[in-house]
Design an enzyme around this catalytic site. Structure first.
Site, mmCIF file in Angstrom:
data_model
loop_
_atom_site.group_PDB
_atom_site.id
_atom_site.type_symbol
_atom_site.label_atom_id
_atom_site.label_comp_id
_atom_site.label_asym_id
_atom_site.label_seq_id
_atom_site.Cartn_x
_atom_site.Cartn_y
_atom_site.Cartn_z
ATOM 1 N N GLU A 181 60.409 7.692 39.391
ATOM 2 C CA GLU A 181 60.478 8.454 38.295
ATOM 3 C C GLU A 181 59.133 8.420 37.359
ATOM 4 O OE1 GLU A 181 62.815 6.690 34.964
ATOM 5 O OE2 GLU A 181 63.458 5.137 36.427
ATOM 6 N N ASP A 226 70.941 7.464 38.532
ATOM 7 C CA ASP A 226 69.897 7.610 37.494
ATOM 8 C C ASP A 226 69.036 9.000 37.943
ATOM 9 O OD1 ASP A 226 68.449 7.475 35.502
ATOM 10 O OD2 ASP A 226 67.346 5.336 36.377
ATOM 11 N N ASP A 252 88.063 -1.967 13.800
ATOM 12 C CA ASP A 252 89.112 -2.673 14.698
ATOM 13 C C ASP A 252 89.569 -1.721 16.167
ATOM 14 O OD1 ASP A 252 90.257 -0.415 13.620
ATOM 15 O OD2 ASP A 252 92.180 -1.233 13.280
ATOM 16 N N ARG A 281 59.510 14.661 33.266
ATOM 17 C CA ARG A 281 59.833 13.424 34.338
ATOM 18 C C ARG A 281 60.841 14.102 35.419
ATOM 19 N NH1 ARG A 281 61.501 10.145 30.843
ATOM 20 N NH2 ARG A 281 63.646 10.258 30.849
ATOM 21 N N HIS A 292 69.423 -0.587 35.460
ATOM 22 C CA HIS A 292 68.240 -1.262 35.535
ATOM 23 C C HIS A 292 68.724 -2.466 36.411
ATOM 24 C CE1 HIS A 292 66.385 0.885 32.003
ATOM 25 N NE2 HIS A 292 66.571 1.730 33.127
ATOM 26 N N GLU A 330 62.956 12.236 38.448
ATOM 27 C CA GLU A 330 63.632 10.966 38.987
ATOM 28 C C GLU A 330 64.581 11.279 40.004
ATOM 29 O OE1 GLU A 330 65.586 8.509 35.663
ATOM 30 O OE2 GLU A 330 65.166 6.960 36.892
ATOM 31 N N ASP A 367 67.815 13.458 31.668
ATOM 32 C CA ASP A 367 68.042 12.374 32.339
ATOM 33 C C ASP A 367 69.299 11.716 32.153
ATOM 34 O OD1 ASP A 367 67.855 9.624 33.363
ATOM 35 O OD2 ASP A 367 66.100 9.211 32.367
ATOM 36 N N HIS A 408 62.702 1.236 39.040
ATOM 37 C CA HIS A 408 63.299 0.103 38.764
ATOM 38 C C HIS A 408 64.514 -0.093 39.923
ATOM 39 C CE1 HIS A 408 66.532 2.661 36.934
ATOM 40 N NE2 HIS A 408 65.501 2.867 36.283
ATOM 41 N N TYR A 441 53.907 12.882 29.342
ATOM 42 C CA TYR A 441 54.450 13.191 28.064
ATOM 43 C C TYR A 441 53.213 13.446 26.876
ATOM 44 C CZ TYR A 441 58.042 10.443 30.758
ATOM 45 O OH TYR A 441 58.627 10.175 31.656
ATOM 46 N N HIS A 457 55.152 4.278 31.145
ATOM 47 C CA HIS A 457 56.453 3.369 31.721
ATOM 48 C C HIS A 457 56.202 3.285 33.111
ATOM 49 C CE1 HIS A 457 58.214 7.128 33.569
ATOM 50 N NE2 HIS A 457 57.991 7.577 32.370
ATOM 51 N N HIS A 499 63.541 7.622 25.202
ATOM 52 C CA HIS A 499 65.036 7.378 25.225
ATOM 53 C C HIS A 499 65.664 8.061 23.992
ATOM 54 C CE1 HIS A 499 64.523 3.103 27.622
ATOM 55 N NE2 HIS A 499 64.439 4.327 28.190
HETATM 56 N N1 GLY Z 1 67.789 6.609 32.535
HETATM 57 C C1 GLY Z 1 66.977 5.377 32.379
HETATM 58 C C2 GLY Z 1 65.818 5.232 33.387
HETATM 59 O O1 GLY Z 1 65.635 6.086 33.827
HETATM 60 O O2 GLY Z 1 65.444 4.199 33.696
HETATM 61 MN MN MN Z 2 65.534 5.268 35.836
HETATM 62 MN MN MN Z 3 66.637 7.865 34.308
#
Ligand code: GLY
Ligand code: MN
Ligand code: MN
Length: 442
Positions: free
Chosen positions: A378, A262, A31, A400, A352, A402, A251, A345, A382, A341, A234
């Site tokens: 980004e 981000d 709840d 990475r 996103h 970004e 990240d 974005h 890896y 990837h 992720h």
């Molecule tokens: N943190 C999610 C991405 O980099 O797209």
């Molecule tokens: Mn991102």
């Molecule tokens: Mn990110």
């Protein structure tokens, strides 16, 4: 009334009605609920912060802007928080006529009839879908017609998302604040991280900083990956100890007044990059800088993606992760083993963010960037820990980098330069020195 709503009205035209629902609270367990987050489209048009509301917009009618809201209720408000009620919606949010949301179903017919087009997105709010379908079908089966509901149904996001994709100065200011807060939080992490700390402690200091600076919280679940964990894209468990000699990939972004940042940075837990870590880091950094330079009006998302693939593939060859002719490696997508990837974005109210990536519906024609768009940049590499084909020294390295970049009339502006990414600058910060170089302003 918000300028965005006015613009939306002009675009849907006088023969249309739009129904735009707010989000509902979501159960977390039993709840208790997750902290409420407004639906981005609804928020963008109305600024109204509460759950369960429904905006009805009919530019051709005398009452152009109706909203159904949760009614005032002293008991509910004592338990769960204040409500604007119908009065507050009209007084504080420019709604022309507000009603209790309990009246929505009964009034729906009146709201729909007399319009040719209905702008409504099916598939998001099942209860509302059912109400609308019920009215439309009831009307169809009524022998003696008393009213004609809309004959054309259009998804409003075709308009709203295109608007959201092009940020106003006010939106950019909020994104700059979200970016600054997150960047400063990353710098704090660089200063504090040391071997023996746990990933959750890093998460806690980042997120505490964001809240302290007025962010509503994170804009997505923070990824705090030490060592091998950085190779899980992720990874959000954030519960491992940080080891001397490992890298840490963070990240993490902040949300400020509905706008996201981000940011990813990767740095050594002990404050000093090893030779092997540097090798890979430099490949990613060079690629990232080149892709930032390519984030300008006229470049397409595909051109930028191809650039990242080409540079990372070259780099993977240089350090010995791949062997062969670059063209063949790219044709056979060999890079995907280490770079799986996209290079970025759209970002805005959603991390996103809304907006089409193609110029047509068939997704065959990549879209050029335009001023006012904000995109992340980004790239990453890896190397799976158990990858027997990779030189041993690289196994388990995940890197990475970004940043968030605004496309401008004459180039671009990186919103996230407050946290450095050059090896020298990072090492300096981690070892108690101040970052002096501004060379990373790309
Ligand atoms: N943190 C999610 C991405 O980099 O797209
Ligand atoms: Mn991102
Ligand atoms: Mn990110």
């Amino acid at each position: 009334m918000k300028a965005q709503l006015k613009d939306f009205m002009d675009q849907i035209g006088k023969d249309a009605v739009a129904i735009i629902p707010a989000a509902h609270e979501k159960t977390r367990s039993y709840d208790t609920e997750y902290k409420f987050r407004q639906d981005s489209d609804f928020w963008y048009l109305t600024d109204f912060p509460e759950p369960d509301a429904v905006a009805v917009i009919s530019p051709g009618k005398r009452t152009k802007y109706t909203m159904f809201v949760r009614p005032r209720d002293p008991i509910m408000e004592t338990w769960y928080g204040r409500r604007e009620g119908t009065e507050g919606a009209e007084k504080n949010f420019g709604v022309q006529k507000a009603h209790s949301v309990e009246k929505f179903a009964k009034m729906l017919g009146k709201l729909l009839d007399g319009h040719n087009k209905l702008y409504y997105r099916f598939g998001v709010d099942k209860a509302l879908d059912a109400m609308i379908l019920e009215y439309l079908s009831t009307q169809r089966f009524t022998r003696i017609k008393t009213a004609y509901p809309p004959h054309t149904i259009v998804d409003p996001t075709i308009i709203i998302h295109e608007m959201r994709l092009h940020k106003t100065d006010e939106e950019i200011s909020k994104m700059q604040i979200a970016s600054d807060i997150a960047a400063e939080a990353h710098v704090l992490a660089m200063k504090k991280v040391k071997p023996g700390m746990n990933e959750f402690q890093v998460e806690s200091l980042l997120e505490a900083y964001m809240r302290e600076k007025g962010a509503t919280g994170v804009s997505y679940n923070s990824i705090i990956g030490g060592g091998d964990n950085a190779t899980i894209l992720h990874y959000v468990e954030n519960k491992a100890d940080l080891k001397n000699g490992d890298l840490l990939l963070i990240d993490a972004g902040a949300e400020y007044e509905g706008y996201a940042s981000d940011i990813t940075r990767t740095f050594p837990v002990n404050g000093k990059f090893s030779k092997a870590q540097k090798d890979i880091y430099e490949v990613v950094l060079d690629t990232q800088k080149a892709c930032i330079e390519a984030t300008v009006a006229g470049t397409t998302i595909k051109q930028r993606q191809d650039l990242s693939i080409e540079m990372l593939t070259e780099g993977m060859k240089k350090v010995g992760l791949l062997k062969g002719a670059t063209k063949t490696l790219i044709k056979n997508k060999k890079y995907e083993k280490y770079y799986m990837h996209g290079v970025g974005h759209y970002i805005g109210m959603d991390v996103h963010d809304a907006g089409r990536y193609f110029t047509d519906q068939g997704a065959s024609d990549s879209r050029p960037f335009e001023p006012g768009m904000v995109l992340t940049v980004e790239p990453g590499i890896y190397v799976p820990p158990d990858d027997k084909t990779a030189p041993e020294k690289y196994r388990g390295i995940g890197i990475r980098i970004e940043d968030d970049v605004l496309v401008t009339e004459d180039g671009n502006r990186n919103l996230t330069t407050k946290v450095p990414k050059e090896i020298g600058e990072i090492e300096q910060i981690m070892n108690g020195g101040r970052s002096k170089a501004k060379s990373a302003r790309k």
